[in-house]
Design a protein around this motif. Structure first.
Motif, PDB file in Angstrom:
ATOM      1  N   TRP A 255       0.919  -1.084   0.128  1.00  0.00           N
ATOM      2  CA  TRP A 255      -0.156   0.054   0.169  1.00  0.00           C
ATOM      3  C   TRP A 255       1.007   1.329   0.125  1.00  0.00           C
ATOM      4  CZ3 TRP A 255      -0.968   2.719   4.911  1.00  0.00           C
ATOM      5  CH2 TRP A 255      -0.234   2.117   6.157  1.00  0.00           C
ATOM      6  N   PHE A 256       0.488   2.348  -0.211  1.00  0.00           N
ATOM      7  CA  PHE A 256       1.113   3.589  -0.356  1.00  0.00           C
ATOM      8  C   PHE A 256       0.750   4.733   0.787  1.00  0.00           C
ATOM      9  CE2 PHE A 256       0.608   1.509  -4.445  1.00  0.00           C
ATOM     10  CZ  PHE A 256       1.981   1.507  -4.706  1.00  0.00           C
ATOM     11  N   PRO A 257       1.239   4.444   1.897  1.00  0.00           N
ATOM     12  CA  PRO A 257       0.880   5.467   3.095  1.00  0.00           C
ATOM     13  C   PRO A 257       1.159   6.878   2.623  1.00  0.00           C
ATOM     14  CG  PRO A 257       2.271   3.691   3.676  1.00  0.00           C
ATOM     15  CD  PRO A 257       2.417   3.521   2.508  1.00  0.00           C
ATOM     16  N   GLU A 258       2.151   7.281   1.921  1.00  0.00           N
ATOM     17  CA  GLU A 258       2.260   8.642   1.424  1.00  0.00           C
ATOM     18  C   GLU A 258       1.021   9.334   0.830  1.00  0.00           C
ATOM     19  OE1 GLU A 258       3.863   6.186  -2.047  1.00  0.00           O
ATOM     20  OE2 GLU A 258       3.821   5.885   0.137  1.00  0.00           O
ATOM     21  N   LYS A 259       0.030   8.456   0.498  1.00  0.00           N
ATOM     22  CA  LYS A 259      -1.127   9.103  -0.144  1.00  0.00           C
ATOM     23  C   LYS A 259      -1.935   9.660   0.895  1.00  0.00           C
ATOM     24  CE  LYS A 259      -1.689   5.889  -4.116  1.00  0.00           C
ATOM     25  NZ  LYS A 259      -1.393   7.046  -4.962  1.00  0.00           N
ATOM     26  N   GLU A 260      -2.272  11.002   0.734  1.00  0.00           N
ATOM     27  CA  GLU A 260      -3.115  11.765   1.893  1.00  0.00           C
ATOM     28  C   GLU A 260      -4.441  12.180   1.367  1.00  0.00           C
ATOM     29  OE1 GLU A 260      -0.274  14.636   3.388  1.00  0.00           O
ATOM     30  OE2 GLU A 260       0.732  13.148   4.733  1.00  0.00           O
ATOM     31  N   GLY A 261      -5.262  12.491   2.328  1.00  0.00           N
ATOM     32  CA  GLY A 261      -6.429  13.494   1.751  1.00  0.00           C
ATOM     33  C   GLY A 261      -7.602  12.248   1.742  1.00  0.00           C
ATOM     34  N   THR A 262      -8.792  12.706   1.757  1.00  0.00           N
ATOM     35  CA  THR A 262     -10.047  11.798   1.583  1.00  0.00           C
ATOM     36  C   THR A 262      -9.835  11.031   0.358  1.00  0.00           C
ATOM     37  OG1 THR A 262     -11.108  13.453   2.928  1.00  0.00           O
ATOM     38  CG2 THR A 262     -12.575  11.867   1.771  1.00  0.00           C
ATOM     39  N   ALA A 263      -9.767  11.465  -0.619  1.00  0.00           N
ATOM     40  CA  ALA A 263      -9.674  10.577  -1.932  1.00  0.00           C
ATOM     41  C   ALA A 263      -8.791   9.572  -2.138  1.00  0.00           C
ATOM     42  CB  ALA A 263      -9.728  11.584  -3.382  1.00  0.00           C
ATOM     43  N   GLU A 264      -7.595   9.872  -1.336  1.00  0.00           N
ATOM     44  CA  GLU A 264      -6.479   9.038  -1.797  1.00  0.00           C
ATOM     45  C   GLU A 264      -6.195   7.904  -0.440  1.00  0.00           C
ATOM     46  OE1 GLU A 264      -4.350   8.539  -4.198  1.00  0.00           O
ATOM     47  OE2 GLU A 264      -5.239  10.200  -5.434  1.00  0.00           O
ATOM     48  N   ALA A 265      -6.475   8.426   0.628  1.00  0.00           N
ATOM     49  CA  ALA A 265      -6.342   7.701   1.903  1.00  0.00           C
ATOM     50  C   ALA A 265      -7.456   6.933   2.173  1.00  0.00           C
ATOM     51  CB  ALA A 265      -5.787   8.437   2.996  1.00  0.00           C
ATOM     52  N   GLY A 266      -8.646   7.549   1.785  1.00  0.00           N
ATOM     53  CA  GLY A 266      -9.700   6.890   2.062  1.00  0.00           C
ATOM     54  C   GLY A 266     -10.580   6.043   1.011  1.00  0.00           C
ATOM     55  N   GLU A 267     -11.950   5.655   1.115  1.00  0.00           N
ATOM     56  CA  GLU A 267     -12.441   5.047   0.095  1.00  0.00           C
ATOM     57  C   GLU A 267     -12.632   5.912  -1.139  1.00  0.00           C
ATOM     58  OE1 GLU A 267     -15.760   3.338   2.082  1.00  0.00           O
ATOM     59  OE2 GLU A 267     -14.677   1.493   2.410  1.00  0.00           O
TER      60      GLU A 267
END
Length: 765
Positions: free
Chosen positions: A710-722
């Motif tokens: 997985w890519f923990p560096e992805k942030e924000g609702t659209a990237e970290a969430g569903e």
């Protein structure tokens, strides 16, 4: 020379003696303006091993660095990259350090979390979980936990606090270690590991030790990962002292390139290969007649089975040379003592039990059992049983509730106590609406253990209440949890570790961040609210004193002393040390090593070593093989990550930026694939994408994919969430796997399936 631990601390009577070792350093001291704490690595984060370390902190308790403990007999000062980066983990900006909650309808939304107090978090968890237990029954709550580290007993006892008998890792067939362990216990009455001198404080130079003349590396790469509390550098140290290597691995590993024989078998055919090697030992009269006649049951029946498996037949099945099978068998038989480093590739096949039984038989036939340099019977040091395994407290549950464990009715072996619950039956029950509450403790199910992750995702999202316990938010906790409880890292907590060799403490070294708590303390606080009788202790230290009470010393005494190594006996079966009646022999129904297993026969399973083809492969499904001509191996271990952990750490991530699949360069050229290209891996079950890494270590017909990405560096609702969940869906190799355990319930085809590989087109990312 042995000394008596109780004499040093004037404790009560204890039956245990120690080897003559005491650390020269106290558990904590001052050095060059820093505080140094001698401790043990015992997660989170990290692997199974439990290396000895020194943690350096400033005057305020802030982490400075970690170094290996040169006096530790276990790791002798050596550390891996993951351990050196523990400071980056503890102090990471994304680490969760306070309890959090969010509304159920906001699951999947990372912006919906809000901080709450520990009191409110625990009260909410206890009230919801006990409501579910009292309304639907404790069996409708499941506790999922990670692989075997400082989490097994904590998760299990917390489950039983809620009258919940279902505690498991979510991998189909419990295909990590359970097939081997269950087979060894049933047929030999105990668990065996390769003797690399780890139980002796003098290690390789101890006069009681014999360096193995032959070590078989079977289904693992111990340079990159250390299976079963065993370290890869132990093998290289023995090689320096003359040990010859046989490697069984489809790939050309570091050890394979340095082996006397490398058997590059077709994935999933380990059982056939081992049966043929046994055939050679019997037909060429290379077996140990005295040991077999005195200590083994069922030799004649075994010989009948082995005669079916000539080297020529196995060569055709396994895609290796018959002469190489003979050479390997002769090396094991003629270079005594011999032992085996074996890994989860043996377990991760539908034939896991049959394959493990066949491999074990090679070392039984040659008399390499419980001798110096051979295969050793291991046991918890000092008789400690409340540290490893998830069973502490299950016997306190009513029998009618124990019988509601998933797998109890379907798989008789699960009643024998080899593991807590069947994840395959748990998934089936969940899809039937029988899963109401969920505790996810230090595991990332959707990204890691969960085969067919979309099936797991659907049922885990649908529970009435879900709590996660971890150090970071993960795709699983973001998707499923209503409450998040922050766990401590190993330098921030106290605990103890009892491995197969020694017993040591984990000592608080670093000022904990925020309000994190250890897994044991979380279990104690939450469990006490659910069922005070299961958690009568008022402090965490009291729990550890309870675990250690039969040894005659307390947690603090063990902390002051350093790692404690009990005296060790070889050939325990000759001395009446394997059976409760004190008679010579083994803890089996016949009192002997059962080459023909009476227990397996009683369970309606094949009592002899055997081989079954992988469910999806060139032989079992030839039509599919035409469309999916690549044999896919999964779960390749990494020296910088541990399963789904450590992807946040830049120092480690620089070595593996993206998930990659190893492909043969000639195969890649024939399919228009360049090194570094994104490629699709696809079979009838699903697909994922990974980057191509071209290497001749991989055969033309095979591919080796990474797991846990997985890519923990992805942030924000659209990237970290569903729906993204840190971008894990597209790269999840578990889409290509199936929840399909063997008839025994143990083992599943995880490292031996079919796929096709083709380049990702522009616009498909």
């Amino acid at each position: 020379m042995a000394n008596n631990f109780t004499r040093d601390y004037e404790r009560g009577e204890s039956p245990f003696e120690l080897q003559d070792f005491q650390h020269s350093k106290p558990w904590q001291w001052e050095e060059d303006g820093m505080t140094v704490t001698r401790t043990t690595v015992w997660t989170a984060p990290g692997c199974h091993e439990g290396c000895g370390v020194y943690v350096y902190t400033d005057k305020d308790g802030n982490f400075i660095k970690v170094e290996g403990d040169p006096e530790s007999p276990f790791n002798q000062g050596r550390l891996c990259p993951r351990c050196f980066c523990v400071g980056d983990v503890m102090n990471h900006k994304d680490r969760v350090i306070y309890p959090m909650k969010r509304p159920r309808e906001e699951r999947g939304n990372p912006d919906a979390w809000e901080r709450i107090s520990w009191d409110k978090a625990l009260e909410l968890c206890a009230s919801e979980l006990m409501r579910i237990s009292n309304t639907y029954g404790g069996e409708t709550i499941h506790v999922q936990r990670g692989t075997g580290r400082d989490i097994f007993w904590q998760a299990g006892r917390l489950a039983y606090s809620m009258n919940c008998p279902n505690e498991y890792g979510a991998m189909s067939g419990q295909s990590c270690y359970c097939p081997r362990i269950s087979m060894m216990v049933m047929t030999m009455g105990g668990q065996l590991l390769a003797d690399m001198s780890a139980h002796l404080v003098g290690r390789y130079d101890d006069p009681a030790y014999d360096v193995p003349n032959c070590t078989v590396i079977w289904g693992c790469d111990p340079i990159k990962s250390n299976p079963d509390f065993q370290m890869g550098h132990w093998v290289t140290e023995c090689m320096k002292r003359g040990t010859k290597i046989v490697t069984v691995d489809p790939r050309i590993s570091w050890f394979a390139a340095r082996s006397e024989v490398h058997l590059a078998l077709r994935p999933g055919t380990d059982g056939a290969l081992a049966l043929a090697m046994g055939n050679v030992m019997v037909e060429e009269d290379l077996y140990d007649h005295e040991f077999v006649e005195k200590w083994c049951h069922g030799f004649d029946a075994l010989c009948e089975r082995l005669r079916e498996w000539t080297p020529e037949r196995a060569a055709e099945v396994c895609w290796v040379k018959a002469d190489d099978i003979r050479r390997a068998a002769r090396l094991i038989a003629e270079r005594k003592p011999a032992n085996c480093f074996w890994g989860v590739a043996v377990d991760m096949q539908n034939n896991g039990i049959g394959a493990a039984q066949a491999i074990q038989t090679l070392f039984v036939l040659t008399g390499n059992i419980d001798i110096p340099g051979g295969m050793l019977f291991t046991r918890p040091p000092f008789g400690i049983t409340k540290n490893m395994g998830g069973g502490w407290g299950m016997s306190d549950l009513p029998e009618e509730l124990q019988q509601k464990r998933t797998g109890w009715q379907e798989y008789p072996m699960y009643r024998y106590g080899f593991t807590a619950s069947s994840p395959d039956i748990a998934l089936r029950d969940a899809e039937a609406g029988k899963l109401k509450g969920l505790v996810i403790q230090t595991t990332n199910t959707l990204t890691g253990m969960g085969d067919e992750p979309l099936r797991w995702y659907k049922v885990m999202k649908d529970v009435e209440f879900c709590v996660g316990i971890d150090i970071f938010q993960t795709p699983t906790t973001q998707a499923c949890c209503d409450v998040f409880l922050p766990a401590a890292c190993w330098p921030e907590k106290q605990s103890f570790r009892a491995s197969y060799y020694d017993c040591s403490t984990i000592n608080p070294a670093v000022k904990p961040r925020g309000e994190v708590k250890s897994d044991a303390e979380i279990g104690r606080l939450l469990g006490k609210m659910c069922n005070e009788d299961f958690w009568p202790w008022d402090t965490e230290e009291e729990i550890y004193d309870e675990c250690l009470k039969d040894t005659g010393f307390t947690w603090k005494q063990l902390r002051d002393f350093g790692p404690a190594y009990p005296t060790f006996e070889y050939r325990k079966y000759e001395k009446g040390m394997m059976r409760p009646d004190g008679q010579p022999g083994f803890m089996t129904p016949t009192g002997k090593i059962e080459l023909y297993s009476t227990l397996l026969e009683g369970f309606g399973l094949d009592p002899l070593p055997n081989f079954n083809e992988p469910m999806l492969g060139p032989v079992a499904t030839p039509d599919l093989y035409e469309e999916y001509p690549v044999i896919l191996m999964t779960g390749a271990r990494s020296p910088v990550f541990f399963h789904t952990e450590h992807r946040q750490i830049p120092h480690l991530r620089q070595f593996e930026k993206d998930p990659y699949v190893e492909l043969n360069p000639d195969f890649a050229a024939d399919h228009g694939i360049n090194d570094g290209d994104w490629v699709w891996l696809e079979n009838p079950r699903g697909k994922c994408r990974q980057r191509a890494k071209l290497t001749y270590a991989c055969d033309y017909t095979m591919a080796l994919a990474r797991h846990g990405w997985w890519f923990p560096e992805k942030e924000g609702t659209a990237e970290a969430g569903e729906p993204s969940l840190y971008g894990m869906w597209d790269v999840n190799v578990n889409h290509l796997l199936l929840n399909a355990p063997s008839k025994a319930g143990f083992g599943s085809d995880i490292k031996c399936v079919l796929c096709k590989v083709y380049k990702v087109k522009e616009g498909e990312m």
